[in-house]
Design a protein around this motif. Structure first.
Motif, mmCIF file in Angstrom:
data_model
loop_
_atom_site.group_PDB
_atom_site.id
_atom_site.type_symbol
_atom_site.label_atom_id
_atom_site.label_comp_id
_atom_site.label_asym_id
_atom_site.label_seq_id
_atom_site.Cartn_x
_atom_site.Cartn_y
_atom_site.Cartn_z
ATOM 1 N N TYR A 179 49.014 31.574 40.478
ATOM 2 C CA TYR A 179 48.222 32.512 41.055
ATOM 3 C C TYR A 179 48.871 33.445 40.520
ATOM 4 N N PHE A 180 48.519 34.754 41.301
ATOM 5 C CA PHE A 180 48.590 36.352 40.860
ATOM 6 C C PHE A 180 49.938 36.213 41.395
ATOM 7 N N GLY A 181 50.989 36.185 42.673
ATOM 8 C CA GLY A 181 51.956 36.461 42.881
ATOM 9 C C GLY A 181 52.921 35.178 42.651
ATOM 10 N N LYS A 182 52.646 34.019 41.865
ATOM 11 C CA LYS A 182 53.877 32.965 40.788
ATOM 12 C C LYS A 182 52.928 32.686 39.650
ATOM 13 N N LEU A 183 52.552 33.629 37.998
ATOM 14 C CA LEU A 183 52.651 33.655 37.087
ATOM 15 C C LEU A 183 52.841 32.373 36.563
ATOM 16 N N SER A 184 53.491 31.679 36.494
ATOM 17 C CA SER A 184 53.893 30.506 35.867
ATOM 18 C C SER A 184 55.211 29.580 36.811
ATOM 19 N N ILE A 185 54.460 28.664 36.441
ATOM 20 C CA ILE A 185 55.156 27.043 37.406
ATOM 21 C C ILE A 185 55.236 25.885 36.124
ATOM 22 N N LEU A 186 55.489 24.706 36.664
ATOM 23 C CA LEU A 186 55.886 23.837 35.855
ATOM 24 C C LEU A 186 56.444 23.784 34.458
ATOM 25 N N ASN A 187 57.512 25.120 34.532
ATOM 26 C CA ASN A 187 58.439 24.953 33.374
ATOM 27 C C ASN A 187 57.852 26.057 32.238
ATOM 28 N N GLY A 188 56.610 26.930 32.836
ATOM 29 C CA GLY A 188 55.906 27.530 31.637
ATOM 30 C C GLY A 188 54.850 26.108 31.137
ATOM 31 N N ALA A 189 54.348 25.038 31.699
ATOM 32 C CA ALA A 189 53.309 24.379 31.193
ATOM 33 C C ALA A 189 52.131 25.263 31.254
ATOM 34 N N ILE A 190 51.573 25.981 33.281
ATOM 35 C CA ILE A 190 50.589 26.353 33.095
ATOM 36 C C ILE A 190 51.279 28.156 33.731
ATOM 37 N N LYS A 191 50.613 28.625 33.154
ATOM 38 C CA LYS A 191 50.673 30.597 32.754
ATOM 39 C C LYS A 191 49.463 30.853 33.571
ATOM 40 N N HIS A 192 49.256 31.632 33.996
ATOM 41 C CA HIS A 192 48.646 32.834 34.850
ATOM 42 C C HIS A 192 48.332 33.810 34.262
ATOM 43 N N SER A 193 47.182 34.718 34.154
ATOM 44 C CA SER A 193 47.205 35.929 32.974
ATOM 45 C C SER A 193 47.456 37.562 33.716
ATOM 46 N N GLY A 194 48.218 37.204 35.136
ATOM 47 C CA GLY A 194 47.759 38.294 35.948
ATOM 48 C C GLY A 194 45.951 39.082 36.550
ATOM 49 N N ASP A 195 46.672 39.624 38.073
ATOM 50 C CA ASP A 195 45.516 39.751 38.754
ATOM 51 C C ASP A 195 44.613 40.967 38.119
ATOM 52 N N ASN A 196 43.157 40.991 38.593
ATOM 53 C CA ASN A 196 41.818 40.676 38.465
ATOM 54 C C ASN A 196 41.679 41.939 39.222
ATOM 55 N N LEU A 197 41.633 43.089 39.953
ATOM 56 C CA LEU A 197 41.444 43.494 41.276
ATOM 57 C C LEU A 197 40.083 43.968 41.526
ATOM 58 N N THR A 198 38.938 44.028 40.098
ATOM 59 C CA THR A 198 37.383 43.885 40.712
ATOM 60 C C THR A 198 36.830 43.450 39.907
ATOM 61 N N GLY A 199 36.875 42.880 38.951
ATOM 62 C CA GLY A 199 36.009 42.380 37.865
ATOM 63 C C GLY A 199 34.847 42.071 37.295
ATOM 64 N N GLU A 200 35.529 43.882 36.839
ATOM 65 C CA GLU A 200 34.367 44.620 35.800
ATOM 66 C C GLU A 200 34.671 44.289 35.029
ATOM 67 N N GLY A 201 33.707 44.412 33.836
ATOM 68 C CA GLY A 201 34.156 44.328 31.898
ATOM 69 C C GLY A 201 34.227 42.946 32.117
#
Length: 392
Positions: A266-288
């Motif tokens: 999730y936004f507080g842990k952007l990579s797990i399982l030795n990098g097999a799963i990665k998160h792009s980072g938090d979006n605070l508004t949903g705009e765009g």
């Protein structure tokens, strides 16, 4: 709702009940109608996927999107039948229940409400189970938790209940016949009925992009081969009311074969399982336009102890999903950005969390994606762990 233990029983307050059996892998569920001596009368008393209708008992396939179920109409069960046993066995030939935790749910067949659940404990080399039984006692119908395992599969159950499962002739495409056992010594158990072909009843990626409906499943197979490349799960949303920012957080929760929590990305842990799963980072508004948050999953690098992934979205800012528009998730080929699967979430509920989809590793190696669309009261991924496990 009652959580049953082996040997416990409950009275049935309704005449029509359904028993479904769920697990991290695909199961074949069947039912047998038994007389007072614990035996079937004929092959008509064995209800399974190739013979789905019997006197007072029917089989319903989940089609890969939900568990198979046996429905019992106690008012229609013929005289002389005192018990209906519900059995389950892994769909994959030779697979045991080691590391697989099946759960039977007994429901009111008319409104779907849950009457009881039962998870058989301490399973190992069993390849088939008598999970629960619906039985007649003193003129009233009850349900009992059983959990009896058989190391020799459906053939072992068949022998116990007076049936024998015969292999068909090589040229015959029909399913194996089920016949009453002779009065003499029972024959050696034969092989159980052949399971459906892998992916039967489900769609795959051969015809291109798939648009899923709630509870539908797509097998991540293309050209007969499991997709084991990097994929991207994109999640997007827009504020339903102009000018009102909504901070939604996309996460993925990884589980083991017994629905045990392994880790969360999730936004507080952007990579797990030795990098097999990665998160792009938090979006605070949903705009765009486009995906608001992206989670990259390398299917080929997911460790074997992880068998299920649940993709969730939470409203960290506290707004309900009725204030969110155009929520969706989509699966893309990470190398080409080709959209493979899409699930658009509609008819939102006034909750702060939603389980969007799940990926479940099958025994044969491929992954299945199922659209969930289930809303829960949860503002953080931590509170999604338990409902996510229940959704697997």
């Amino acid at each position: 709702m009652t959580a049953m233990t082996p040997g416990s029983n409950i009275p049935l307050p309704v005449s029509r009940v359904a028993v479904d059996v769920a697990a991290p892998v695909r199961l074949d569920v069947s039912g047998l109608l038994l007389t007072g001596d614990g035996k079937v009368r004929s092959d008509d008393d064995f209800i399974f996927y190739n013979q789905p209708n019997g006197p007072g008992v029917t089989y319903r396939s989940g089609g890969g999107a939900s568990p198979d179920a046996i429905t019992v109409d106690t008012a229609a069960v013929p005289p002389g039948i005192e018990k209906i046993v519900v059995t389950a066995s892994p769909d994959a030939a030779g697979q045991t229940f080691q590391g697989i935790e099946p759960t039977a749910t007994i429901r009111n067949a008319d409104d779907g409400s849950v009457l009881a659940t039962f998870t058989p404990p301490h399973l190992g080399t069993e390849t088939a189970l008598v999970v629960v039984e619906i039985y007649l006692r003193g003129g009233a119908w009850k349900a009992r938790a059983v959990g009896q395992g058989y190391a020799n599969g459906l053939a072992g159950i068949a022998t116990d209940f007076g049936v024998t499962v015969e292999e068909p002739a090589a040229a015959a495409p029909e399913a194996p016949a089920v016949q009453p056992a002779p009065a003499a010594a029972p024959p050696m158990p034969a092989a159980p009925p052949a399971p459906p072909a892998p992916g039967a009843g489900k769609i795959n990626l051969d015809k291109g992009r798939v648009s899923l409906q709630k509870n539908q499943t797509v097998s991540l197979v293309k050209g007969g081969r499991p997709l084991l490349a990097q994929v991207k799960m994109g999640l997007g949303w827009e504020p339903a009311f102009r000018g009102k920012d909504i901070d939604l957080d996309a996460s993925v929760i990884a589980y083991g074969p017994q629905r045990d929590h392994v880790d969360s990305c999730y936004f507080g842990k952007l990579s797990i399982l030795n990098g097999a799963i990665k998160h792009s980072g938090d979006n605070l508004t949903g705009e765009g336009g486009g995906d608001d948050e992206v989670i990259v999953v390398d299917l080929g690098r997911i460790p074997p102890e992880v068998t299920g992934l649940v993709f969730t979205v939470n409203s960290f800012s506290g707004q309900k999903f009725t204030e969110v528009a155009k929520a969706y998730c989509r699966l893309l080929d990470a190398s080409t950005d080709e959209e493979l699967v899409r699930f658009d979430l509609t008819n939102a509920e006034a909750q702060t969390g939603v389980m969007m989809a799940k990926l479940v590793r099958q025994f044969s190696g491929e992954w299945d994606m199922t659209a969930i669309g289930q809303f829960v009261k949860a503002r953080t991924v931590r509170n999604m762990v338990k409902p996510g496990a229940e959704a697997l």
